[in-house]
Structures are given as structure tokens and as C-alpha cells.
Design a protein around this motif. Structure first.
Motif, short mmCIF file in Angstrom:
data_model
loop_
_atom_site.label_atom_id
_atom_site.label_comp_id
_atom_site.label_asym_id
_atom_site.label_seq_id
_atom_site.Cartn_x
_atom_site.Cartn_y
_atom_site.Cartn_z
N VAL A 133 -5.41 15.68 6.12
CA VAL A 133 -4.68 14.40 6.18
C VAL A 133 -5.06 13.56 4.97
O VAL A 133 -6.25 13.38 4.68
CB VAL A 133 -4.99 13.65 7.48
CG1 VAL A 133 -4.36 12.26 7.47
CG2 VAL A 133 -4.50 14.44 8.69
N ASP A 134 -4.07 13.03 4.28
CA ASP A 134 -4.28 12.20 3.10
C ASP A 134 -3.61 10.84 3.32
O ASP A 134 -2.39 10.77 3.46
CB ASP A 134 -3.69 12.89 1.87
CG ASP A 134 -4.09 12.22 0.55
OD1 ASP A 134 -4.62 11.10 0.59
OD2 ASP A 134 -3.86 12.84 -0.51
N VAL A 135 -4.41 9.79 3.33
CA VAL A 135 -3.87 8.46 3.64
C VAL A 135 -3.42 7.71 2.38
O VAL A 135 -3.08 6.53 2.46
CB VAL A 135 -4.89 7.60 4.42
CG1 VAL A 135 -5.29 8.27 5.72
CG2 VAL A 135 -6.12 7.26 3.57
N HIS A 136 -3.35 8.41 1.23
CA HIS A 136 -3.04 7.68 -0.01
C HIS A 136 -2.33 8.60 -0.99
O HIS A 136 -2.96 9.29 -1.80
CB HIS A 136 -4.33 7.15 -0.63
CG HIS A 136 -4.13 6.20 -1.76
ND1 HIS A 136 -5.03 5.19 -2.04
CD2 HIS A 136 -3.14 6.06 -2.67
CE1 HIS A 136 -4.61 4.50 -3.09
NE2 HIS A 136 -3.46 5.02 -3.49
N VAL A 137 -0.99 8.63 -0.92
CA VAL A 137 -0.20 9.43 -1.85
C VAL A 137 0.96 8.61 -2.40
O VAL A 137 1.41 7.64 -1.79
CB VAL A 137 0.36 10.72 -1.19
CG1 VAL A 137 -0.75 11.56 -0.61
CG2 VAL A 137 1.41 10.41 -0.13
N HIS A 138 1.44 9.03 -3.56
CA HIS A 138 2.61 8.42 -4.19
C HIS A 138 3.66 9.51 -4.38
O HIS A 138 3.45 10.43 -5.17
CB HIS A 138 2.23 7.81 -5.54
CG HIS A 138 1.18 6.76 -5.45
ND1 HIS A 138 1.48 5.42 -5.26
CD2 HIS A 138 -0.18 6.84 -5.51
CE1 HIS A 138 0.35 4.73 -5.21
NE2 HIS A 138 -0.67 5.57 -5.36
N VAL B 205 -12.03 11.02 2.27
CA VAL B 205 -11.47 11.34 0.96
C VAL B 205 -9.97 11.10 1.02
O VAL B 205 -9.32 11.46 2.00
CB VAL B 205 -11.76 12.80 0.58
CG1 VAL B 205 -11.03 13.17 -0.70
CG2 VAL B 205 -13.26 13.04 0.43
N ALA B 206 -9.43 10.49 -0.02
CA ALA B 206 -7.98 10.36 -0.17
C ALA B 206 -7.66 10.64 -1.64
O ALA B 206 -8.40 10.20 -2.53
CB ALA B 206 -7.50 8.97 0.23
N THR B 207 -6.57 11.33 -1.90
CA THR B 207 -6.37 11.83 -3.27
C THR B 207 -5.85 10.79 -4.25
O THR B 207 -6.09 10.90 -5.44
CB THR B 207 -5.38 13.01 -3.27
OG1 THR B 207 -4.07 12.55 -2.91
CG2 THR B 207 -5.83 14.12 -2.34
N ASP B 208 -5.12 9.77 -3.77
CA ASP B 208 -4.39 8.88 -4.67
C ASP B 208 -3.50 9.70 -5.60
O ASP B 208 -3.45 9.46 -6.81
CB ASP B 208 -5.34 7.98 -5.46
CG ASP B 208 -4.62 6.85 -6.21
OD1 ASP B 208 -3.42 6.64 -5.96
OD2 ASP B 208 -5.26 6.20 -7.05
N HIS B 209 -2.84 10.70 -5.03
CA HIS B 209 -1.93 11.57 -5.78
C HIS B 209 -0.90 10.72 -6.50
O HIS B 209 -0.07 10.06 -5.87
CB HIS B 209 -1.24 12.53 -4.80
CG HIS B 209 -0.21 13.42 -5.41
ND1 HIS B 209 -0.52 14.48 -6.22
CD2 HIS B 209 1.15 13.39 -5.32
CE1 HIS B 209 0.59 15.08 -6.60
NE2 HIS B 209 1.62 14.45 -6.08
#
Length: 422
Positions: A53-58, A298-302
Motif C-alpha cells: 500500500v502506497d499512500v503517496h503517488v502522483h 514508507v511511501a514512494t512519492d512516485h
């Protein structure tokens, strides 16, 4: 029905071999051996986990589809082992009203290969001082609220936003950046910036705004979440705030765990991100914070961009790097295989903590009754990160050429196979 046989799954922190039976969207049986004549996938000892799970993507759509689309971004998420993500609102138009938010959620659902929840904007166009209709957007389905890409510049705006978010019991997620302290900086202020001849960004632009927000968060009782934390001072502030009972969580991006500003040896904008790569002391502090739980996840900020944009100089190129296809491999290789953390801890930080903090409807383990959002990783497979293999439209990462382990073999969403490695 499907059977996954001879997979390694985590039970009480240990890897054990199990067969898993899936009926429709649901895991119906987990056992040492399952006899069945249904479609069978031989995992051959690969690691089976609930999807990350990633809480930070664009995902850039609408408005910036040349950088990424919901379809390509969500396919990249599946390749990275993620089955649920939360997409940021810096789009065009910005989802800053209930109607716009509802339209964006519908677009996500119609285009995505994985589950895509949506942030609502804290204020109109991410920059206004008056807050958006947070209550209305919550009713329209917003998972949380953020002005990511822009720091909330006035304490009054942040206070009102926190009060509204607390009322609807949704997280308020802060991109910390005091504009008055930026001074045109493009990388971390310090000896390396001076050596290269680039203007620096002081860590105070992050930590001073964080200190303000933590005081406001304590007063309002909101769930306040710190995006892409990057400095030792910020980690110390979050640690103290947690000790004082503030309802605060924090995330760190893989690049801030693995790289410091000393990795920037020339004017190469593939290393340009916001917040910037900080000092070795800061990098060690965020790693220590992840290990001891001060940093929850951890969140990727993709953040995909066009390669023409990123080929410009540091001063002209946009901030941001891609990350969703490489994050598990990088962190497994550099943190788990080296013995810094366990695999169970990595899964806790990349799956369990985000689900719990953001109250997401996503499975956290391979257990009977859980939704079959699953990923199969080959932990023994050695690979080299190559932009040619990316599913994302964005190829902008400094990790090209790194040797990694933990290749994604297959990803399922609601029991449906959405990614399979070649």
C-alpha cells in the motif's frame, strides 16, 4: 478458483511454506498442502504477501497525461507489488470541490488496474488561504486531504483545515515547505550544494513548519500525517510529539532512506526532488526513525515527469522522481538483505501501517477470508533496474543500474491477475 502452491508467507514474523486457495475475490483456504484440480500456480518458494500500500503517488491525470496516466501509473503500481494507492490532488483541474472530487474518483475507478483512493485538496487550487469544502469532499469519498506540492503557508489556513478534517475523522497530510525560506533553492543547502554551485534549501523550511503544525495538531486532535519526512530535526519533532500524545504519523520515501546529497556530484536533475536529498546525518536519522517506529511507513512519492523536462539543468527541471516500481526491491536489497531490518518489519512499514493509519479497506495478511489482493515476489532473483522495463511513462530515477533482489512475479487485485513478469 485458483490455487497458489508452495508459496512462502509470513506467519508471526517467520516465512513458512503454504498453499493458498482463492475463490473469486476471497482467500478461502491456507494450508500446508491443498489438493485441488483448479488452476494452479506453482510459486516455487517465492514470497506471497498481501499487496503493498502506497499512500503517496502522483498519477498526473487529468492535466499532465504526458507524464503519466491513471492506467500507466496503476500498472506501474502493480509491477511494483502495490494493490492499493492514494493519489495526490495536484492535477488540472484540482479536486478541490465535492463535484470535482467525485469526478476524479470515478475516473480512477474506470481507468486503474489497482485500487486508487483519492486525496481532496485542502484549499482551492492548492494555494488559496480559504479552505475547501472538506466536509463535502469527505462525503464524496475523499480518503484524506493534502495540498501536496505546496506547503500551507498560513497557520490560520492549517488550523481551519485541521478542525474540518478532525470533524470528518480523516487524515490531514502535510507537504512541509515554508516558501519564505526557499530562496530559489534546488537541492539541500550545505557543502555539496556549494561545491556544485547550486542554490540550497535549508532543512528549516521543513522543520519550522512542522513545529507549527504539531502544536496545531495537538490543539485540534486531528490525525496529522507528515509527508516525505527528510531531516533529523523533523524526526526529533515527531518523536517528541508522539510522546506527548499528538495523533501524528509520518512517512519516508525510499530515496531519503538510501541517498544523501553527497550522491549529487554534478548538475544531474534525476537527483532533483522535493524535499531534496539531505545530509548523511539526516539520512541516518530518517532510517533510525523508520526502524524505531517514529516514522510509521514508507511511501514512494512516485512523481513521473517527461524526460525532456528532467534533461534540463537542476535549476530548470521539475522536482520529483519515480519510485513505485523500484521501492520494494530497493528496500529489500538495501535494508533486509543487509540485516538492517527484517522482512516482517518492511512489510509492516509498506503495508500494515499505511492500512491502519489511513483506515483503508485492504488486506494486511494472507489469511482465510481476506480479499485476494496479493503479490508474489522472487526474493532470490537478482536484477538490474532498467528504465526500458518500466511500465510507468516516467523514467526519471537516479536508481537506474542498481542491482536489486525481490522481483515482482505476479500481482492480483480482487483475485484477478493484473501483472505477470515476462
Amino acid at each position: 478458483m485458483q490455487r497458489i502452491k508452495q508459496a512462502k508467507i509470513l506467519i508471526d514474523g517467520e516465512l513458512v511454506t503454504r498453499d493458498v486457495l482463492i475463490d473469486g475475490k476471497t482467500i478461502t483456504r491456507v494450508a500446508e498442502h491443498i489438493e485441488s484440480d483448479v488452476e494452479t500456480i506453482d510459486a516455487k518458494g517465492a514470497f506471497l504477501s498481501a499487496g503493498l500500500v502506497d499512500v503517496h503517488v502522483h498519477f498526473r491525470e487529468p492535466g499532465f497525461e504526458y507524464k503519466e496516466t491513471i492506467a500507466t501509473g496503476s500498472a506501474a503500481a502493480a509491477r511494483g507489488g502495490f494493490t492499493t494507492v492514494i493519489a495526490m490532488p495536484n492535477l488540472n483541474p484540482v479536486p478541490d470541490t465535492p463535484a470535482r472530487l467525485a469526478k476524479q474518483i470515478a475516473l480512477n475507478q474506470s481507468s486503474a488496474a489497482v485500487h486508487v483512493a483519492q486525496y481532496g485538496a485542502v484549499s482551492s487550487d492548492l494555494t488559496a488561504t480559504a479552505i475547501s469544502d472538506i466536509v463535502g469532499m469527505s462525503q464524496a469519498g475523499a480518503a484524506a486531504f493534502s495540498n501536496d506540492g505546496k506547503g500551507v503557508q498560513t497557520a490560520d489556513t492549517m488550523l481551519q483545515a485541521m478542525q474540518a478534517a478532525a470533524k470528518v475523522n480523516k487524515p490531514l497530510v502535510a507537504h512541509l515547505e515554508d516558501d519564505s525560506l526557499l530562496h530559489g533553492g534546488v537541492m539541500n543547502a550545505g557543502a555539496q550544494a556549494e561545491k556544485i554551485g547550486l542554490p540550497g534549501i535549508t532543512g528549516l523550511a521543513e522543520s519550522s513548519q512542522l513545529a507549527r503544525d504539531l502544536v496545531l495538531a495537538k490543539a485540534t486532535g486531528v490525525h496529522y500525517h507528515v509527508a516525505h519526512i527528510s531531516t533529523k530535526a523533523s524526526v526529533d519533532l515527531v518523536r517528541i510529539a508522539k510522546q506527548q500524545g499528538v495523533k501524528v504519523t509520518a512517512e519516508v520515501s525510499p530515496h531519503h532512506l538510501l541517498l544523501a546529497d553527497t550522491a549529487i556530484t554534478s548538475d544531474n536533475a534525476l537527483f532533483k526532488m522535493n524535499p531534496p536529498l539531505r545530509s548523511q546525518e539526516d539520512r541516518q536519522a530518517v532510517l533510525a526513525g523508520l526502524i524505531d517506529g517514529t516514522i510509521d511507513m514508507v511511501a514512494t512519492d512516485h512523481a513521473p515527469h517527461g524526460m525532456v523536462e528532467k534533461a534540463q539543468s537542476f535549476k530548470l527541471a521539475p522536482f520529483g522522481i519515480t519510485g513505485i516500481e523500484t521501492s520494494f526491491q530497493l528496500l529489500y536489497t538495501k535494508l533486509v538483505k543487509t540485516g538492517i531490518i527484517t522482512l516482517a518489519t518492511l512489510i509492516e512499514r509498506m503495508l500494515i501501517a499505511p492500512v491502519n493509519a489511513f483506515n483503508l479497506e485492504a488486506p494486511v495478511s494472507v489469511t482465510v477470508g481476506a480479499t485476494a489482493d496479493l503479490v508474489l515476489f522472487d526474493l532470490a532473483h537478482k536484477d538490474t533496474i532498467s528504465a526500458d522495463e518500466f511500465v510507468s511513462l516516467g523514467k526519471n530515477t537516479p536508481f537506474i543500474g542498481w542491482e536489486v533482489y525481490g522481483k515482482t512475479l505476479m500481482t492480483w487485485v480482487d483475485g484477478n491477475l493484473v501483472y505477470q513478469a515476462n
